[in-house]
Design an enzyme around this catalytic site. Structure first.
Site, short mmCIF file in Angstrom:
data_model
loop_
_atom_site.label_atom_id
_atom_site.label_comp_id
_atom_site.label_asym_id
_atom_site.label_seq_id
_atom_site.Cartn_x
_atom_site.Cartn_y
_atom_site.Cartn_z
N GLY A 14 0.82 -1.20 0.00
CA GLY A 14 0.00 0.00 0.00
C GLY A 14 0.86 1.26 0.00
O GLY A 14 0.58 2.24 -0.71
N ASN A 32 -4.09 4.07 7.72
CA ASN A 32 -3.69 2.71 8.13
C ASN A 32 -4.24 2.49 9.54
O ASN A 32 -4.32 3.43 10.33
CB ASN A 32 -2.16 2.60 8.12
CG ASN A 32 -1.72 1.16 8.29
OD1 ASN A 32 -1.91 0.33 7.40
ND2 ASN A 32 -1.17 0.83 9.44
N ALA A 76 -5.11 -10.15 2.89
CA ALA A 76 -6.31 -10.74 2.28
C ALA A 76 -7.06 -11.60 3.29
O ALA A 76 -6.48 -12.12 4.24
CB ALA A 76 -5.89 -11.58 1.08
N SER A 128 0.52 -7.26 -9.69
CA SER A 128 1.69 -8.15 -9.67
C SER A 128 2.97 -7.35 -9.80
O SER A 128 2.99 -6.27 -10.39
CB SER A 128 1.62 -9.15 -10.82
OG SER A 128 2.79 -9.93 -10.83
N LYS A 182 -5.41 -12.73 -12.06
CA LYS A 182 -4.20 -12.66 -11.21
C LYS A 182 -3.90 -14.05 -10.64
O LYS A 182 -2.73 -14.46 -10.55
CB LYS A 182 -4.41 -11.65 -10.09
CG LYS A 182 -3.30 -11.62 -9.02
CD LYS A 182 -1.96 -11.24 -9.61
CE LYS A 182 -0.90 -10.83 -8.61
NZ LYS A 182 -0.69 -11.61 -7.44
N HIS A 185 -2.40 -16.08 -13.37
CA HIS A 185 -1.04 -15.54 -13.55
C HIS A 185 -0.09 -16.20 -12.54
O HIS A 185 1.00 -16.66 -12.88
CB HIS A 185 -1.07 -14.02 -13.37
CG HIS A 185 0.27 -13.40 -13.12
ND1 HIS A 185 0.93 -13.48 -11.90
CD2 HIS A 185 1.11 -12.70 -13.93
CE1 HIS A 185 2.09 -12.86 -11.98
NE2 HIS A 185 2.23 -12.38 -13.20
N ASN A 186 -0.51 -16.25 -11.28
CA ASN A 186 0.35 -16.84 -10.25
C ASN A 186 0.53 -18.34 -10.49
O ASN A 186 1.61 -18.89 -10.26
CB ASN A 186 -0.23 -16.60 -8.86
CG ASN A 186 -0.01 -15.18 -8.38
OD1 ASN A 186 0.12 -14.28 -9.19
ND2 ASN A 186 0.00 -14.98 -7.09
N GLU A 189 3.04 -18.71 -13.00
CA GLU A 189 4.33 -18.40 -12.37
C GLU A 189 4.88 -19.65 -11.66
O GLU A 189 6.08 -19.94 -11.73
CB GLU A 189 4.08 -17.25 -11.39
CG GLU A 189 5.27 -16.72 -10.66
CD GLU A 189 4.83 -15.64 -9.66
OE1 GLU A 189 4.12 -14.69 -10.05
OE2 GLU A 189 5.18 -15.76 -8.46
P1 NBP Z 1 0.18 -7.49 4.59
O1 NBP Z 1 -0.48 -8.53 3.82
O2 NBP Z 1 1.32 -7.86 5.47
O3 NBP Z 1 -0.92 -6.76 5.49
C1 NBP Z 1 -0.58 -5.74 6.40
C2 NBP Z 1 -1.59 -4.62 6.35
O4 NBP Z 1 -2.90 -5.11 6.68
C3 NBP Z 1 -1.26 -3.55 7.38
O5 NBP Z 1 -1.59 -2.30 6.82
C4 NBP Z 1 -2.17 -3.92 8.52
O6 NBP Z 1 -2.46 -2.85 9.38
C5 NBP Z 1 -3.41 -4.31 7.76
N1 NBP Z 1 -4.41 -5.03 8.56
C6 NBP Z 1 -4.40 -6.27 9.08
BR1 NBP Z 1 -3.00 -7.41 9.00
N2 NBP Z 1 -5.52 -6.61 9.72
C7 NBP Z 1 -6.30 -5.52 9.62
C8 NBP Z 1 -7.60 -5.23 10.09
N3 NBP Z 1 -8.32 -6.15 10.76
N4 NBP Z 1 -8.11 -4.01 9.85
C9 NBP Z 1 -7.38 -3.11 9.17
N5 NBP Z 1 -6.14 -3.31 8.69
C10 NBP Z 1 -5.61 -4.52 8.91
O7 NBP Z 1 0.65 -6.28 3.64
P2 NBP Z 1 1.35 -6.29 2.20
O8 NBP Z 1 2.47 -7.27 2.14
O9 NBP Z 1 1.61 -4.85 1.88
O10 NBP Z 1 0.23 -6.86 1.23
C11 NBP Z 1 -1.03 -6.22 1.09
C12 NBP Z 1 -1.88 -7.04 0.15
O11 NBP Z 1 -1.26 -7.09 -1.11
C13 NBP Z 1 -2.09 -8.48 0.58
O12 NBP Z 1 -3.39 -8.89 0.25
C14 NBP Z 1 -1.09 -9.23 -0.25
O13 NBP Z 1 -1.48 -10.58 -0.45
C15 NBP Z 1 -1.12 -8.43 -1.53
N6 NBP Z 1 0.07 -8.53 -2.34
C16 NBP Z 1 1.29 -8.54 -1.79
C17 NBP Z 1 2.42 -8.62 -2.58
C18 NBP Z 1 3.78 -8.61 -1.97
O14 NBP Z 1 4.77 -8.79 -2.72
N7 NBP Z 1 3.92 -8.37 -0.67
C19 NBP Z 1 2.29 -8.66 -3.97
C20 NBP Z 1 1.03 -8.60 -4.53
C21 NBP Z 1 -0.07 -8.54 -3.70
P3 NBP Z 1 -1.49 -2.57 10.66
O15 NBP Z 1 -0.35 -1.79 10.14
O16 NBP Z 1 -2.36 -1.78 11.58
O17 NBP Z 1 -1.10 -3.89 11.23
#
Ligand code: NBP
Length: 482
Positions: A14, A32, A76, A128, A182, A185-186, A189
């Site tokens: 994000g 956040n 998610a 992605s 998506k 796609h995965n 991958e």
């Molecule tokens: P994360 O998947 O690690 O999630 C962390 C975020 O979720 C933080 O902002 C956290 O807030 C928030 N959160 C949670 Br956990 N529970 C919550 C709740 N009950 N209410 C509100 N906020 C909540 O973060 P990310 O790695 O940035 O991935 C975000 C999304 O993107 C995921 O769905 C992931 O699968 C997807 N994605 C990730 C990648 C990658 O390479 N990482 C690639 C493509 C897609 P907090 O700060 O208050 O704990």
């Protein structure tokens, strides 16, 4: 209201998407759950564009221009539902919620239908490219309504990766179409990585080359038709030396592949749709198998003395050189098969859910930003552009020639793998699927006979229409069962 779009959920993904939007001139409202993340984003990168931070969800929503666009980028599953529940009472009719997390497309369909009742647009969007992609240009796969895309399109297309002046973002189709694509796609991958891993293993055991030498081979391959991000980073990983031990990095990493679940989703959905994505399935199972350490150890010990074929002497000289070229060609042919199956699944999903997905434009938006970006996606796009109703990528002239060219190598490599006892499940299943597709007659006829024998499940005949049953336990005469 001062921001054009909002982002809630400011972990790595994000945060980088918000920065990417701001760098492209869009004012971005930030939120956040834990305010610290919002504060650190503004402290560290506030000068990159216009950010409007809020501590409460209500202030965040109020800071966005109407009709509002709110990107949700949280973990998610339940967190996504929790955030949506919090947002809905604060939003107005016509506002758009965009879930850019890795949601299952069926969850996206459920959420879209529920929010439509509230007069809200819900867009599930695949993103992605990992955190680097999110910052510098991801491949973006948005689903949802046409209306929502009118608002989001200009913003998303501006921040997406770009190849030959074309953004790696397009409206995929209604409701869950973006997350579906998506997911596939995965899955592709997974198959691509498994094929690369098998190629490496075959080169190592087949020729005795060390990882540094194999890194050079992959680097070389990256200059040709296999050119892709995954081949490029394979050379990088294989060429890396562990600083602590001085050994090749790949030799100090535990050989148990993990997974977050999108490969499994792809295979589960393929089973539902009846699409044989054999390469993706084998790749997913291969990761599971690698994790069964106890069983691997037990089987290895039980057969240590009885299979002399395993680890027999590697090929040398010209034979080894020929084998390297064979593996390259077999990798390319297997890859074509794996991608063909993935595109079959997208077509089947599109038909099942009425999405009208344009297959050529999926290849187009995967050319940049995403993990499977590759030169040959251009060829896939061309194949679907010249014939949108193509039965299979395998019959497009370019790929037919490529596979035909690689076929002798493909057979030699799979045979060599079996002879040496080197596991090559994805290479083998790809070749087997290809051979099954081109066979004039399949032993499926015998299966139909068996089913009719034990269960009177009936069969059809090659020489006349209708459904038949043979009285197996009686006089073996045939009855019509229409
Ligand atoms: P994360 O998947 O690690 O999630 C962390 C975020 O979720 C933080 O902002 C956290 O807030 C928030 N959160 C949670 Br956990 N529970 C919550 C709740 N009950 N209410 C509100 N906020 C909540 O973060 P990310 O790695 O940035 O991935 C975000 C999304 O993107 C995921 O769905 C992931 O699968 C997807 N994605 C990730 C990648 C990658 O390479 N990482 C690639 C493509 C897609 P907090 O700060 O208050 O704990």
């Amino acid at each position: 209201a001062t921001a054009r779009i909002g982002v809630t959920g400011l972990a790595v993904m994000g945060r980088n998407l918000a920065r990417n939007l701001a760098r492209h001139g869009w004012s971005v409202a930030l939120h956040n759950r834990t305010y610290e993340r919002t504060r650190s984003l503004v402290d560290e990168h506030g000068d990159e564009g216009t950010f409007v931070p809020s501590e409460s969800m209500a202030d965040f929503v109020a800071s966005i221009e109407r009709p509002r666009s709110v990107i949700v980028m949280v973990k998610a599953g339940e967190p996504t539902d929790a955030v949506i529940d919090e947002l809905v009472p604060l939003l107005d009719e016509g506002d758009v919620i965009v879930d850019c997390g890795n949601a299952h497309f069926l969850d996206t369909r459920r959420r879209e239908a529920a929010l439509r009742e509230h007069g809200l647009h819900f867009v599930g969007s695949g993103v992605s490219g990992g955190e680097e992609g999110a910052l510098h240009g991801p491949s973006i796969m948005p689903g949802g309504s046409d209306h929502a895309y009118e608002t989001l399109g200009p913003m998303f297309e501006s921040i997406a990766a770009e190849v030959d002046g074309t953004p790696c973002c397009t409206h995929v189709g209604a409701d869950g179409a973006g997350h579906f694509v998506k997911m596939v796609h995965n899955g592709i991958e997974y198959a691509d990585m498994q094929l690369i891993a098998e190629a490496y293993d075959l080169l190592r055991h087949g020729t005795g080359a060390d990882p540094a030498r194999i890194a050079e081979i992959f680097s070389d391959w990256n200059g040709g038709e296999l050119e892709s991000y995954l081949i490029e980073i394979t050379a990088d990983v294989l060429g890396h030396t562990d600083a602590e031990t001085g050994r090749p990095f790949v030799d100090v990493v535990l050989d148990q592949a993990e997974q977050k679940g999108t490969g499994r989703w792809t295979v589960q959905n393929a089973l539902e749709l009846g699409v044989p994505v054999t390469a993706i399935a084998e790749a997913t199972f291969a990761r599971s198998l690698s994790g069964h350490a106890d069983q691997r150890e037990a089987v290895r010990a039980a057969y240590a003395q009885v299979d002399p074929a395993v680890d027999s002497a590697p090929l040398a000289g010209e034979e080894a050189d020929r084998f390297v070229e064979d593996v390259r060609r077999a990798l390319y042919a297997s890859k074509v098969l794996a991608y063909a199956q993935g595109f079959d699944q997208i077509r089947a999903g599109s038909d099942e859910y009425g999405w009208g997905i344009d297959l050529g434009s999926m290849a187009t938006i995967w050319r940049g930003g995403c993990i499977i970006r590759a030169r040959f996606l251009d060829r896939i796009r061309e194949a679907y552009d010249s014939d949108p109703d193509l039965t299979s990528l395998l019959v497009a002239p370019f790929f037919r020639d490529a596979v035909a060219d690689g076929l002798p190598s493909w057979r030699r490599v799979v045979a060599t793998a079996a002879r040496l006892g080197v596991p090559a499940p994805a290479f083998s299943t790809s070749l087997a699927s290809f051979d099954a597709l081109r066979a004039e007659r399949l032993p499926a006829a015998l299966i139909q006979g068996l089913r009719d024998d034990f269960g009177a499940h009936t069969y059809r005949r090659v020489d006349k229409p209708g459904t038949f049953h043979t009285l197996w336990a009686g006089d073996r005469s045939e009855e019509s069962r229409d």
